[in-house]
Structures are given as C-alpha cells and as structure tokens.
Design an enzyme around this catalytic site. Structure first.
Site: not given
Ligand code: GLN
Length: 204
Positions: A49, A79, A173, A175
């Site tokens: 996050e 991500c 992702h 991984e």
């Molecule tokens: N939605 C997340 C963010 O804004 C990212 C999601 C993720 O890393 N799978 O940080």
C-alpha cells in the site's frame, strides 16, 4: 561478481521476492533501516500500500537514503513499489522517490482489474518477445511517460513494465506467478536480459 539484493520490508508482499532470488541463486536480504543499504548492491520495493509505505519511509527517515542509493544502484519496484519510484503520483499522500520519469494514478483500473490475471505480451528490444500470465492487484496506471523510458510491456495499450537505465517499474506482481525474468533483468549479470545489455541494444 557476487550480488546481494535487498528487499524493502516495511510492509506488503516482500516474502515472495526472496523466493524469486532463491530460484535465481542470488543472495537477498531484508532492508528495514538506512544502514541496511550499505550492505547491498540492488533493491526491490515490493507491492503493498503506497500510502502506508510512503508514511513509513518518511517516519523511518528512509526517503533520502533510498533516493541516494538509487542513483547508482539498480532498483526494481512492483505495483506499490512502482508507485514509489514514480516522478509524480496523482494521490498527493504519496511522496514518490522520483526514480522513473512517469506519472502514476493509484488504483486507476478500478474494480475491473482490482485483482486479475491477464496474458500480457512483453517485448525486450523488439527481439525477445514472450507472453506471460500477469497478476494485477489494485494496480496503478502509468498515465504519463517522460524521457528515457523503455516500455517492456503493455496491457490494453497502457505500459505495465518500464525500464529507465538501472530502474525498472512493474504495475503488477511478478512474484505471484513465479515470473523471474524481471529480477533477472536488473540483478542477474549473466542473463541475456541483464539491463546493461538491453540498454546497450536500445541505444544502438
Ligand atoms: N493499490 C495499491 C497502492 O496504491 C497498490 C497495490 C499493490 O501493490 N498490489 O499502493
């Protein structure tokens, strides 16, 4: 050359990155405080996050050490990690590190791609082309691409894998699907996909 890669372990999906490095036979260690950066040759910023990660980076006084480290070391962001590497993020709660000249919109795929696996075609230097089942989890959209960015993969016309010299950002992702090739790109000096070889071919 012996390479030791750090995985930023503040929060998020860091554990599976160590499995990738085990498969590649590359040593990987946790990074939790600034002094851990002195012991490594490259870094992974995992998914998670980005708002929380940004808060933790600030409160642990890691922003400047990470930014400094990244100047001359390879960094892979997946991500939320990609969001942290951007030049600008539309959600101003995130203070990105500015390693990739891109603008990123968090959660912009909305529900449709909150969590889904898609077949994405990747292309390195228009020579190496392959399809991979790719998992997106509340993925960010790269809404603007600046200078010196190689696009390694697109989904629905939008870049999902971008390389800029020794910095690689993925909106998915790898991984989770045991996709090791992007870790190879940044950290496996013996791989034909090692970024220095890709950058060289891109420039010539
Ligand atoms: N939605 C997340 C963010 O804004 C990212 C999601 C993720 O890393 N799978 O940080």
């Amino acid at each position: 050359m012996v390479i030791k890669v750090g995985v930023l372990e503040l929060q998020g999906d860091f554990a599976l990155h160590h499995r990738v490095f085990e498969r590649l036979e590359i040593q990987s260690v946790p990074v939790k405080v600034a002094s851990d950066l002195d012991l490594i040759d490259g870094l992974v910023i995992p998914g998670g996050e980005s708002t929380t990660m940004s808060l933790l980076i600030n409160s642990l006084k890691l922003w400047s050490p990470l930014n400094e480290f990244a100047k001359d070391h390879p960094v892979l962001g997946t991500c939320a990690g990609l969001i942290m590497m951007a030049r600008d993020v539309t959600d101003k709660r995130v203070k990105p590190l500015g390693l990739l000249d891109i603008v990123v919109d968090r959660n912009a795929y909305g529900r449709q791609i909150e969590s889904s696996t898609k077949i994405v075609t990747y292309c390195f230097n228009s020579i190496h082309k392959f399809e991979l089942a790719t998992t997106f989890i509340r993925a960010p959209i790269i809404s603007e691409i600046g200078v010196n960015i190689q696009i390694l993969g697109k989904f629905d016309g939008v870049p999902v894998a971008v390389l800029s010299e020794h910095h690689l950002g993925l909106s998915f992702h790898p991984e989770l699907n045991e996709i090791d090739i992007f870790h190879e790109v940044l950290f496996d000096t013996s791989s034909q996909y090692f970024y220095k070889k890709l950058n060289h071919a891109h420039a010539t």
